[in-house]
Scaffold this motif. Sequence first.
Motif, mmCIF file in Angstrom:
data_model
loop_
_atom_site.group_PDB
_atom_site.id
_atom_site.type_symbol
_atom_site.label_atom_id
_atom_site.label_comp_id
_atom_site.label_asym_id
_atom_site.label_seq_id
_atom_site.Cartn_x
_atom_site.Cartn_y
_atom_site.Cartn_z
ATOM 1 N N ASN A 8 1.189 24.201 16.643
ATOM 2 C CA ASN A 8 0.849 22.838 17.038
ATOM 3 C C ASN A 8 1.717 22.405 18.222
ATOM 4 O OD1 ASN A 8 3.388 22.235 15.824
ATOM 5 N ND2 ASN A 8 2.353 22.095 13.848
ATOM 6 N N LYS A 9 1.464 21.191 18.676
ATOM 7 C CA LYS A 9 2.142 20.708 19.881
ATOM 8 C C LYS A 9 3.656 20.587 19.658
ATOM 9 C CE LYS A 9 1.974 16.953 23.225
ATOM 10 N NZ LYS A 9 1.482 15.579 23.486
ATOM 11 N N MET A 10 4.019 20.089 18.502
ATOM 12 C CA MET A 10 5.443 19.941 18.179
ATOM 13 C C MET A 10 6.216 21.249 18.386
ATOM 14 S SD MET A 10 8.017 18.181 16.911
ATOM 15 C CE MET A 10 7.319 16.723 16.124
ATOM 16 N N ASN A 11 5.608 22.354 17.975
ATOM 17 C CA ASN A 11 6.282 23.635 18.113
ATOM 18 C C ASN A 11 6.480 24.043 19.572
ATOM 19 O OD1 ASN A 11 6.489 23.760 15.395
ATOM 20 N ND2 ASN A 11 5.206 25.569 15.111
ATOM 21 N N ILE A 12 5.601 23.575 20.429
ATOM 22 C CA ILE A 12 5.792 23.823 21.863
ATOM 23 C C ILE A 12 7.010 23.050 22.358
ATOM 24 C CG2 ILE A 12 4.789 23.569 24.177
ATOM 25 C CD1 ILE A 12 2.035 23.909 22.894
ATOM 26 N N LEU A 13 7.113 21.777 21.935
ATOM 27 C CA LEU A 13 8.247 20.958 22.347
ATOM 28 C C LEU A 13 9.560 21.548 21.828
ATOM 29 C CD1 LEU A 13 6.638 17.460 21.719
ATOM 30 C CD2 LEU A 13 7.186 18.464 23.935
ATOM 31 N N LEU A 14 9.552 21.996 20.581
ATOM 32 C CA LEU A 14 10.751 22.623 20.019
ATOM 33 C C LEU A 14 11.117 23.891 20.785
ATOM 34 C CD1 LEU A 14 10.135 22.152 16.178
ATOM 35 C CD2 LEU A 14 11.988 21.156 17.530
ATOM 36 N N ALA A 15 10.102 24.641 21.181
ATOM 37 C CA ALA A 15 10.344 25.874 21.925
ATOM 38 C C ALA A 15 10.990 25.574 23.276
ATOM 39 C CB ALA A 15 9.039 26.640 22.122
ATOM 40 N N ILE A 16 10.575 24.477 23.906
ATOM 41 C CA ILE A 16 11.174 24.070 25.183
ATOM 42 C C ILE A 16 12.668 23.829 25.007
ATOM 43 C CG2 ILE A 16 11.280 22.205 26.885
ATOM 44 C CD1 ILE A 16 8.268 21.874 26.565
ATOM 45 N N LEU A 17 13.020 23.108 23.958
ATOM 46 C CA LEU A 17 14.427 22.806 23.709
ATOM 47 C C LEU A 17 15.214 24.077 23.372
ATOM 48 C CD1 LEU A 17 14.240 19.438 21.770
ATOM 49 C CD2 LEU A 17 14.448 19.880 24.206
ATOM 50 N N GLU A 18 14.595 24.951 22.604
ATOM 51 C CA GLU A 18 15.233 26.220 22.242
ATOM 52 C C GLU A 18 15.531 27.024 23.506
ATOM 53 O OE1 GLU A 18 17.171 28.093 19.722
ATOM 54 O OE2 GLU A 18 15.874 26.524 18.922
ATOM 55 N N TYR A 19 14.565 27.062 24.400
ATOM 56 C CA TYR A 19 14.720 27.774 25.671
ATOM 57 C C TYR A 19 15.883 27.202 26.469
ATOM 58 C CZ TYR A 19 13.684 28.960 30.547
ATOM 59 O OH TYR A 19 13.771 29.373 31.841
ATOM 60 N N TYR A 20 15.937 25.871 26.552
ATOM 61 C CA TYR A 20 16.989 25.226 27.330
ATOM 62 C C TYR A 20 18.367 25.472 26.721
ATOM 63 C CZ TYR A 20 19.600 21.681 29.837
ATOM 64 O OH TYR A 20 20.528 21.030 30.588
ATOM 65 N N LYS A 21 18.419 25.461 25.390
ATOM 66 C CA LYS A 21 19.690 25.657 24.702
ATOM 67 C C LYS A 21 20.280 27.038 25.013
ATOM 68 C CE LYS A 21 21.708 24.968 20.123
ATOM 69 N NZ LYS A 21 21.424 24.776 18.680
ATOM 70 N N THR A 22 19.457 28.060 24.987
ATOM 71 C CA THR A 22 19.960 29.403 25.294
ATOM 72 C C THR A 22 20.412 29.489 26.746
ATOM 73 O OG1 THR A 22 17.754 30.223 25.844
ATOM 74 C CG2 THR A 22 18.460 30.484 23.578
ATOM 75 N N GLU A 23 19.718 28.765 27.623
ATOM 76 C CA GLU A 23 20.098 28.759 29.039
ATOM 77 C C GLU A 23 21.509 28.226 29.239
ATOM 78 O OE1 GLU A 23 17.893 27.643 32.344
ATOM 79 O OE2 GLU A 23 17.009 29.635 32.131
ATOM 80 N N ILE A 24 21.834 27.093 28.581
ATOM 81 C CA ILE A 24 23.161 26.523 28.819
ATOM 82 C C ILE A 24 24.237 27.326 28.103
ATOM 83 C CG2 ILE A 24 22.320 24.181 29.254
ATOM 84 C CD1 ILE A 24 23.492 23.382 26.547
ATOM 85 N N GLU A 25 23.856 28.047 27.051
ATOM 86 C CA GLU A 25 24.847 28.897 26.387
ATOM 87 C C GLU A 25 25.266 30.057 27.295
ATOM 88 O OE1 GLU A 25 23.724 29.707 22.155
ATOM 89 O OE2 GLU A 25 24.254 27.584 22.125
ATOM 90 N N ILE A 26 24.325 30.568 28.045
ATOM 91 C CA ILE A 26 24.631 31.631 29.014
ATOM 92 C C ILE A 26 25.610 31.103 30.067
ATOM 93 C CG2 ILE A 26 23.659 33.028 30.895
ATOM 94 C CD1 ILE A 26 21.043 33.133 29.144
ATOM 95 N N LEU A 27 25.332 29.886 30.569
ATOM 96 C CA LEU A 27 26.219 29.296 31.581
ATOM 97 C C LEU A 27 27.624 29.103 31.044
ATOM 98 C CD1 LEU A 27 24.030 26.553 33.291
ATOM 99 C CD2 LEU A 27 24.662 28.806 34.159
ATOM 100 N N ARG A 28 27.712 28.679 29.786
ATOM 101 C CA ARG A 28 29.024 28.412 29.210
ATOM 102 C C ARG A 28 29.840 29.701 29.141
ATOM 103 N NH1 ARG A 28 29.080 27.494 23.433
ATOM 104 N NH2 ARG A 28 29.949 29.594 23.609
ATOM 105 N N LYS A 29 29.198 30.753 28.669
ATOM 106 C CA LYS A 29 29.909 32.024 28.544
ATOM 107 C C LYS A 29 30.370 32.538 29.901
ATOM 108 C CE LYS A 29 28.056 33.546 24.137
ATOM 109 N NZ LYS A 29 26.790 33.983 23.528
ATOM 110 N N LYS A 30 29.518 32.369 30.889
ATOM 111 C CA LYS A 30 29.880 32.824 32.232
ATOM 112 C C LYS A 30 31.079 32.044 32.760
ATOM 113 C CE LYS A 30 27.536 32.833 36.311
ATOM 114 N NZ LYS A 30 26.274 32.595 37.036
ATOM 115 N N SER A 31 31.072 30.735 32.550
ATOM 116 C CA SER A 31 32.160 29.914 33.100
ATOM 117 C C SER A 31 33.477 30.181 32.380
ATOM 118 C CB SER A 31 31.797 28.435 33.005
ATOM 119 O OG SER A 31 31.948 27.975 31.676
#
Lengths: 193, 193
Positions: B49-72
Amino acid sequence: MAEFTSRQKEIIGKAINIISEKGIQELTMKNIAGRINVTEPAIYRHFDNKMNILLAILEYYKTEIEILRKKSEEEEGCLKKIESYTEGHFKNFKKQPAVASILFAEEIFRSDKVLSKKIWEIIDLNQQYIIKTIEEGIAGKEIRNDIPAEYLSIMIMGSFRLLIRKWRSSGYKYDLAKEGKNLWANLNMVIKK
Amino acid sequence: MAEFTSRQKEIIGKAINIISEKGIQELTMKNIAGRINVTEPAIYRHFDNKMNILLAILEYYKTEIEILRKKSEEEEGCLKKIESYTEGHFKNFKKQPAVASILFAEEIFRSDKVLSKKIWEIIDLNQQYIIKTIEEGIAGKEIRNDIPAEYLSIMIMGSFRLLIRKWRSSGYKYDLAKEGKNLWANLNMVIKK
DNA sequence: GTAAAGTTAGTTATCGTTCACTAACATCAT
DNA sequence: ATGATGTTAGTGAACGATAACTAACTTTAC
């Protein structure tokens, strides 16, 4: 211009409350009508359409910040001016927390060009006033001169916006005025000469 | 966990683009389907459903900033760490401007409790990392000790958020990385010992 | 008694979602 | 190798709910 009847003011107020509590998605004619205990079509006796209600909200907010600006102009010294200006905002928010949500309305109203343009006019008005006041402070040697006024304005406005945002997300739990005072004390130390 | 098929990734990407360009109001199943040239029901083969798409967007973003944190974390010195962290964000935004809009998603997703809770988890994660790094800097005498780490973090995050917001509203016209560098140079002067 | 403000009962449009069905491809027992 | 069976990813049509808005009638205040 922009004189509203008491019923129109009531509608504007309830609409702001809905946006503040539930977000723009819940701002429907039905929900507005429900809050003042009339039926949906009754709202159309006071506003031609939904867009005009949104425009009226922005008009209302614009006059509010203009009052704050004029009041803060009466203060002596530019640090005092900015303090009065931000404090005025906080006091308004305390009285009517919902109004704080309009500060972040760029996201809310982004779907419409007319509305988002009007929003940015208001935000720019805000920042131009802060920049102008800081420049006065730099010239008068009240404020450090090694950082351009534009960047100082970003630090001040950005900080306050983030504070307000957190306050909102907390459900208006803690005392914004008090927290704002603390933040201003620290900002003051950072920007003063 | 949170592995996505290539089609799911495509849907997530298009959804982010829609939110970024037109706002959440335009994020409909029809519009998502239109962007990848399939019909609406086809989307339901990939998300319940649509909600799961929105959750997936947030999940995607969360992993992105975790990568940045580890790099920094690999940088030497806490000012360098923060610089790397913010610079990483800017580079991501340049590559994919739409992702910047997720940073301001609290307003967008406010209508739903599950989503807004998840958003604030991410924002808190961000701020906790900055505060922790600043505290290290204060202890190591890199950063001024007359202002609590929490307030310094508000100044830094608030400033950057405001810069990004203006960049977005300009239609991504100017060079965010360059403007961000300037802002950081000035912030640096303000917070260093 | 009339004008403003309200009601009931609709309209049209669009939303997220489900339905029944199909073409293309993979698996596998014979 | 081939026909039977199952899976994946798509389609058009329709669903119930709800949105903004309207026409026609009623109530109410001055």
